[in-house]
Design a protein around this motif. Structure first.
Motif, PDB file in Angstrom:
ATOM      1  N   LEU A 271       0.826  -1.212   0.000  1.00  0.00           N
ATOM      2  CA  LEU A 271       0.000   0.000   0.000  1.00  0.00           C
ATOM      3  C   LEU A 271       0.860   1.262   0.000  1.00  0.00           C
ATOM      4  O   LEU A 271       0.489   2.262  -0.608  1.00  0.00           O
ATOM      5  CB  LEU A 271      -0.963  -0.014   1.188  1.00  0.00           C
ATOM      6  CG  LEU A 271      -2.029  -1.112   1.150  1.00  0.00           C
ATOM      7  CD1 LEU A 271      -2.899  -1.056   2.398  1.00  0.00           C
ATOM      8  CD2 LEU A 271      -2.870  -1.046  -0.108  1.00  0.00           C
TER       9      LEU A 271
ATOM     10  N   HIS B 213      -6.889  -1.677  -1.386  1.00  0.00           N
ATOM     11  CA  HIS B 213      -6.563  -0.477  -2.147  1.00  0.00           C
ATOM     12  C   HIS B 213      -6.117   0.602  -1.164  1.00  0.00           C
ATOM     13  O   HIS B 213      -6.672   0.704  -0.062  1.00  0.00           O
ATOM     14  CB  HIS B 213      -7.800  -0.015  -2.925  1.00  0.00           C
ATOM     15  CG  HIS B 213      -7.519   1.101  -3.864  1.00  0.00           C
ATOM     16  ND1 HIS B 213      -7.523   2.420  -3.462  1.00  0.00           N
ATOM     17  CD2 HIS B 213      -7.206   1.097  -5.175  1.00  0.00           C
ATOM     18  CE1 HIS B 213      -7.225   3.184  -4.487  1.00  0.00           C
ATOM     19  NE2 HIS B 213      -7.028   2.405  -5.550  1.00  0.00           N
ATOM     20  N   PRO B 214      -5.116   1.412  -1.528  1.00  0.00           N
ATOM     21  CA  PRO B 214      -4.593   2.416  -0.605  1.00  0.00           C
ATOM     22  C   PRO B 214      -5.625   3.426  -0.090  1.00  0.00           C
ATOM     23  O   PRO B 214      -5.435   3.999   0.979  1.00  0.00           O
ATOM     24  CB  PRO B 214      -3.522   3.136  -1.429  1.00  0.00           C
ATOM     25  CG  PRO B 214      -3.119   2.165  -2.483  1.00  0.00           C
ATOM     26  CD  PRO B 214      -4.350   1.366  -2.784  1.00  0.00           C
ATOM     27  N   SER B 215      -6.710   3.638  -0.801  1.00  0.00           N
ATOM     28  CA  SER B 215      -7.684   4.652  -0.378  1.00  0.00           C
ATOM     29  C   SER B 215      -8.725   4.118   0.611  1.00  0.00           C
ATOM     30  O   SER B 215      -9.528   4.893   1.118  1.00  0.00           O
ATOM     31  CB  SER B 215      -8.395   5.233  -1.595  1.00  0.00           C
ATOM     32  OG  SER B 215      -9.221   4.249  -2.191  1.00  0.00           O
ATOM     33  N   ILE B 216      -8.724   2.826   0.886  1.00  0.00           N
ATOM     34  CA  ILE B 216      -9.730   2.239   1.775  1.00  0.00           C
ATOM     35  C   ILE B 216      -9.135   2.094   3.177  1.00  0.00           C
ATOM     36  O   ILE B 216      -8.036   1.554   3.329  1.00  0.00           O
ATOM     37  CB  ILE B 216     -10.213   0.878   1.234  1.00  0.00           C
ATOM     38  CG1 ILE B 216     -10.846   1.074  -0.151  1.00  0.00           C
ATOM     39  CG2 ILE B 216     -11.206   0.232   2.187  1.00  0.00           C
ATOM     40  CD1 ILE B 216     -11.206  -0.200  -0.873  1.00  0.00           C
ATOM     41  N   PRO B 217      -9.829   2.581   4.212  1.00  0.00           N
ATOM     42  CA  PRO B 217      -9.296   2.504   5.581  1.00  0.00           C
ATOM     43  C   PRO B 217      -9.004   1.057   5.998  1.00  0.00           C
ATOM     44  O   PRO B 217      -9.745   0.133   5.658  1.00  0.00           O
ATOM     45  CB  PRO B 217     -10.422   3.083   6.448  1.00  0.00           C
ATOM     46  CG  PRO B 217     -11.259   3.884   5.511  1.00  0.00           C
ATOM     47  CD  PRO B 217     -11.134   3.230   4.166  1.00  0.00           C
TER      48      PRO B 217
ATOM     49  N   ASN C  39       1.568   2.309  -3.221  1.00  0.00           N
ATOM     50  CA  ASN C  39       0.338   2.658  -3.928  1.00  0.00           C
ATOM     51  C   ASN C  39      -0.129   1.535  -4.858  1.00  0.00           C
ATOM     52  O   ASN C  39      -0.694   1.786  -5.919  1.00  0.00           O
ATOM     53  CB  ASN C  39       0.493   3.976  -4.685  1.00  0.00           C
ATOM     54  CG  ASN C  39      -0.821   4.704  -4.824  1.00  0.00           C
ATOM     55  OD1 ASN C  39      -1.704   4.569  -3.985  1.00  0.00           O
ATOM     56  ND2 ASN C  39      -0.977   5.452  -5.902  1.00  0.00           N
TER      57      ASN C  39
ATOM     58  N   SER D 219      -2.460  -1.912  -5.502  1.00  0.00           N
ATOM     59  CA  SER D 219      -3.669  -2.635  -5.104  1.00  0.00           C
ATOM     60  C   SER D 219      -3.459  -4.123  -5.361  1.00  0.00           C
ATOM     61  O   SER D 219      -2.710  -4.500  -6.257  1.00  0.00           O
ATOM     62  CB  SER D 219      -4.862  -2.152  -5.923  1.00  0.00           C
ATOM     63  OG  SER D 219      -5.062  -0.782  -5.730  1.00  0.00           O
TER      64      SER D 219
END
Length: 103
Positions: free
Chosen positions: A30, A56-60, A33, A35
């Motif tokens: 992550l 995915h890097p954008s999901i907590p 960057n 997934s």
């Protein structure tokens, strides 16, 4: 038994030792960057089967451990998990690779 809390989904229960190794691999991917997927067999006490999630890097993401002390990490196991993370199938949580002395 530790947990991964991913997005708004349910908690994923994984043995603390395995989770400590997964955390290193997941954080590395992550941080780059990247997934990928994570697959595991359901632990005893959960419904029989297996699951896969897309990381995915954008999901907590949160790792919670039952043990207060981090275990000593096995670099061979981390390397094996990293290789699977970079494959088209993603990380498959496999049993720990133990160093065996050569005879």
């Amino acid at each position: 038994m530790g947990t991964i809390q991913y997005g708004t989904g349910d908690e994923i229960h994984i043995d603390d030792r395995a989770l400590a190794h997964l955390k290193v691999v997941i954080a590395t991917k992550l941080r780059r960057n990247e997934s990928f997927t994570l697959s595991w067999k359901h632990p005893e006490g959960d419904p029989i089967g297996r699951s896969t999630i897309w990381l995915h890097p954008s999901i907590p993401l949160r790792f919670t451990f039952d043990e207060p002390e981090a275990p000593q990490l096995n670099t061979q196991w981390i390397q094996q998990l990293m290789q699977s993370a970079s494959s088209s199938g993603g990380i498959s949580l496999v049993d720990e690779v133990l160093d065996t002395p050569e005879l």
